[in-house]
Design a protein around this motif. Structure first.
Motif, PDB file in Angstrom:
ATOM      1  N   PHE A 175       0.905  -0.985  -0.084  1.00  0.00           N
ATOM      2  CA  PHE A 175       0.003   0.080   0.072  1.00  0.00           C
ATOM      3  C   PHE A 175       0.875   1.245  -0.239  1.00  0.00           C
ATOM      4  CE2 PHE A 175      -3.987  -1.885   2.414  1.00  0.00           C
ATOM      5  CZ  PHE A 175      -4.090  -2.977   1.487  1.00  0.00           C
ATOM      6  N   THR A 176       0.347   2.245  -0.671  1.00  0.00           N
ATOM      7  CA  THR A 176       1.207   3.586  -0.816  1.00  0.00           C
ATOM      8  C   THR A 176       0.116   4.673  -0.303  1.00  0.00           C
ATOM      9  OG1 THR A 176       2.565   2.707  -2.442  1.00  0.00           O
ATOM     10  CG2 THR A 176       2.377   5.184  -2.078  1.00  0.00           C
ATOM     11  N   ILE A 177       0.480   5.436   0.450  1.00  0.00           N
ATOM     12  CA  ILE A 177      -0.595   6.786   0.979  1.00  0.00           C
ATOM     13  C   ILE A 177       0.055   8.000   0.243  1.00  0.00           C
ATOM     14  CG2 ILE A 177       0.574   7.042   2.988  1.00  0.00           C
ATOM     15  CD1 ILE A 177      -2.183   8.150   4.186  1.00  0.00           C
ATOM     16  N   SER A 178      -0.582   8.555  -0.327  1.00  0.00           N
ATOM     17  CA  SER A 178      -0.187  10.108  -0.943  1.00  0.00           C
ATOM     18  C   SER A 178      -1.217  11.050  -1.008  1.00  0.00           C
ATOM     19  CB  SER A 178       0.290   9.749  -2.526  1.00  0.00           C
ATOM     20  OG  SER A 178      -0.699   9.213  -3.009  1.00  0.00           O
ATOM     21  N   GLN A 179      -0.780  12.245  -1.071  1.00  0.00           N
ATOM     22  CA  GLN A 179      -1.909  13.376  -1.394  1.00  0.00           C
ATOM     23  C   GLN A 179      -1.271  14.155  -2.869  1.00  0.00           C
ATOM     24  OE1 GLN A 179      -1.173  16.109   1.663  1.00  0.00           O
ATOM     25  NE2 GLN A 179       0.933  15.961   1.676  1.00  0.00           N
ATOM     26  N   ASP A 180      -2.316  14.735  -3.119  1.00  0.00           N
ATOM     27  CA  ASP A 180      -2.223  15.616  -4.349  1.00  0.00           C
ATOM     28  C   ASP A 180      -1.604  16.915  -4.147  1.00  0.00           C
ATOM     29  OD1 ASP A 180      -5.584  17.247  -4.898  1.00  0.00           O
ATOM     30  OD2 ASP A 180      -4.326  16.941  -3.087  1.00  0.00           O
ATOM     31  N   ASN A 181      -1.187  17.609  -5.008  1.00  0.00           N
ATOM     32  CA  ASN A 181      -0.415  18.828  -4.699  1.00  0.00           C
ATOM     33  C   ASN A 181      -1.071  19.823  -3.926  1.00  0.00           C
ATOM     34  OD1 ASN A 181       2.037  17.852  -6.129  1.00  0.00           O
ATOM     35  ND2 ASN A 181       1.333  18.594  -8.106  1.00  0.00           N
ATOM     36  N   ALA A 182      -2.349  20.001  -4.160  1.00  0.00           N
ATOM     37  CA  ALA A 182      -3.412  20.854  -3.474  1.00  0.00           C
ATOM     38  C   ALA A 182      -3.612  20.522  -1.928  1.00  0.00           C
ATOM     39  CB  ALA A 182      -4.504  21.334  -4.293  1.00  0.00           C
ATOM     40  N   LYS A 183      -3.212  19.253  -1.768  1.00  0.00           N
ATOM     41  CA  LYS A 183      -3.382  18.534  -0.575  1.00  0.00           C
ATOM     42  C   LYS A 183      -4.748  18.534  -0.097  1.00  0.00           C
ATOM     43  CE  LYS A 183       0.948  20.161   1.180  1.00  0.00           C
ATOM     44  NZ  LYS A 183       1.840  20.730   2.463  1.00  0.00           N
ATOM     45  N   THR A 184      -5.874  18.601  -1.211  1.00  0.00           N
ATOM     46  CA  THR A 184      -7.097  18.262  -0.728  1.00  0.00           C
ATOM     47  C   THR A 184      -7.618  16.917  -1.174  1.00  0.00           C
ATOM     48  OG1 THR A 184      -7.679  18.976  -3.276  1.00  0.00           O
ATOM     49  CG2 THR A 184      -7.784  20.867  -1.614  1.00  0.00           C
ATOM     50  N   THR A 185      -6.841  16.284  -1.508  1.00  0.00           N
ATOM     51  CA  THR A 185      -6.978  14.543  -1.724  1.00  0.00           C
ATOM     52  C   THR A 185      -6.037  13.892  -1.185  1.00  0.00           C
ATOM     53  OG1 THR A 185      -8.535  15.283  -3.563  1.00  0.00           O
ATOM     54  CG2 THR A 185      -7.957  12.951  -3.326  1.00  0.00           C
ATOM     55  N   LEU A 186      -6.488  12.646  -0.521  1.00  0.00           N
ATOM     56  CA  LEU A 186      -5.633  11.629   0.054  1.00  0.00           C
ATOM     57  C   LEU A 186      -5.993  10.446  -0.694  1.00  0.00           C
ATOM     58  CD1 LEU A 186      -3.507  11.209   2.591  1.00  0.00           C
ATOM     59  CD2 LEU A 186      -5.521  10.134   3.622  1.00  0.00           C
ATOM     60  N   TYR A 187      -5.025   9.598  -0.979  1.00  0.00           N
ATOM     61  CA  TYR A 187      -4.858   8.579  -1.849  1.00  0.00           C
ATOM     62  C   TYR A 187      -4.493   7.355  -0.965  1.00  0.00           C
ATOM     63  CZ  TYR A 187      -5.719  11.628  -5.813  1.00  0.00           C
ATOM     64  OH  TYR A 187      -5.918  12.890  -6.503  1.00  0.00           O
ATOM     65  N   LEU A 188      -4.956   6.041  -1.306  1.00  0.00           N
ATOM     66  CA  LEU A 188      -4.541   5.009  -0.937  1.00  0.00           C
ATOM     67  C   LEU A 188      -4.410   3.728  -2.113  1.00  0.00           C
ATOM     68  CD1 LEU A 188      -3.250   3.372   1.871  1.00  0.00           C
ATOM     69  CD2 LEU A 188      -5.398   2.264   2.147  1.00  0.00           C
ATOM     70  N   GLN A 189      -3.070   3.758  -2.535  1.00  0.00           N
ATOM     71  CA  GLN A 189      -3.014   2.792  -3.754  1.00  0.00           C
ATOM     72  C   GLN A 189      -2.718   1.513  -3.068  1.00  0.00           C
ATOM     73  OE1 GLN A 189      -3.056   3.067  -7.031  1.00  0.00           O
ATOM     74  NE2 GLN A 189      -2.704   1.085  -6.948  1.00  0.00           N
ATOM     75  N   MET A 190      -3.572   0.679  -3.216  1.00  0.00           N
ATOM     76  CA  MET A 190      -3.462  -0.916  -2.741  1.00  0.00           C
ATOM     77  C   MET A 190      -3.324  -1.666  -3.642  1.00  0.00           C
ATOM     78  SD  MET A 190      -6.626  -0.717   0.090  1.00  0.00           S
ATOM     79  CE  MET A 190      -8.137  -0.739  -1.411  1.00  0.00           C
ATOM     80  N   ASN A 191      -1.930  -2.439  -3.823  1.00  0.00           N
ATOM     81  CA  ASN A 191      -1.770  -3.401  -4.931  1.00  0.00           C
ATOM     82  C   ASN A 191      -1.544  -4.729  -4.129  1.00  0.00           C
ATOM     83  OD1 ASN A 191      -1.441  -1.220  -6.860  1.00  0.00           O
ATOM     84  ND2 ASN A 191       0.915  -0.989  -6.235  1.00  0.00           N
ATOM     85  N   SER A 192      -1.423  -5.578  -4.691  1.00  0.00           N
ATOM     86  CA  SER A 192      -1.475  -7.167  -4.352  1.00  0.00           C
ATOM     87  C   SER A 192      -2.195  -7.633  -3.210  1.00  0.00           C
ATOM     88  CB  SER A 192       0.116  -7.497  -3.728  1.00  0.00           C
ATOM     89  OG  SER A 192       1.162  -7.075  -4.754  1.00  0.00           O
ATOM     90  N   LEU A 193      -3.543  -6.961  -3.465  1.00  0.00           N
ATOM     91  CA  LEU A 193      -4.500  -7.410  -2.398  1.00  0.00           C
ATOM     92  C   LEU A 193      -4.703  -8.686  -1.985  1.00  0.00           C
ATOM     93  CD1 LEU A 193      -6.971  -4.603  -3.686  1.00  0.00           C
ATOM     94  CD2 LEU A 193      -6.069  -4.720  -1.415  1.00  0.00           C
ATOM     95  N   LYS A 194      -5.151  -9.049  -0.723  1.00  0.00           N
ATOM     96  CA  LYS A 194      -5.517 -10.250  -0.103  1.00  0.00           C
ATOM     97  C   LYS A 194      -6.595 -10.444   0.470  1.00  0.00           C
ATOM     98  CE  LYS A 194      -0.394 -10.445   1.269  1.00  0.00           C
ATOM     99  NZ  LYS A 194       0.501 -10.441   2.430  1.00  0.00           N
ATOM    100  N   PRO A 195      -7.244 -11.495   0.511  1.00  0.00           N
ATOM    101  CA  PRO A 195      -8.582 -11.532   1.107  1.00  0.00           C
ATOM    102  C   PRO A 195      -8.770 -10.916   2.587  1.00  0.00           C
ATOM    103  CG  PRO A 195      -8.030 -13.758  -0.099  1.00  0.00           C
ATOM    104  CD  PRO A 195      -6.762 -12.687   0.100  1.00  0.00           C
TER     105      PRO A 195
END
Length: 127
Positions: free
Chosen positions: A68-88
């Motif tokens: 998983f990777t947490i990040s934010q956009d340049n305007a700091k108005t949106t937070l993301y969570l990129q989730m890879n290799s997901l497991k049950p």
């Protein structure tokens, strides 16, 4: 008043990916510790990832490190969570949360310290 709205949840097969978004509004120019939490049926809410908007420092619980990777956009108005290799075992309702100040001031995964929460978005991973 800070408002948080999550999106991006869904159903995927094991090994797949999803990206969650958290749209934030109502900021007053302060910096925040932003976190992603999840709660599966019958289990306690657990912190997954956190980010301090001031410096961009990040924190991850051991079970998601490297996936998983947490990040934010340049305007700091949106937070993301990129989730890879997901497991049950990643199946849960995922929540975005915020509290003023640096994440390192307190345990970044202690839910009771977060005063602002979104409504949640469901993530289901099938085997």
């Amino acid at each position: 008043q800070v408002q948080l709205v999550e999106s991006g949840g869904g159903s995927v097969q094991a090994g797949g990916s999803l990206r969650l978004s958290c749209a934030a509004s109502g900021y007053t120019g302060r910096t925040y510790c932003m976190g992603w939490f999840r709660q599966a049926p019958g289990k306690e809410r657990e912190g997954v990832a956190a980010m301090y908007t001031g410096r961009g420092s990040t924190y991850y619980t051991d079970s998601v490190k490297g996936r998983f990777t947490i990040s934010q956009d340049n305007a700091k108005t949106t937070l993301y969570l990129q989730m890879n290799s997901l497991k049950p075992e990643d199946t849960a309702m995922y929540y975005c949360a915020a509290r003023p100040g640096d994440c390192s001031n307190y345990d970044p995964f202690f839910a009771q310290h977060f005063g602002y929460w979104g409504q949640g978005t469901q993530v289901t991973v099938s085997s």
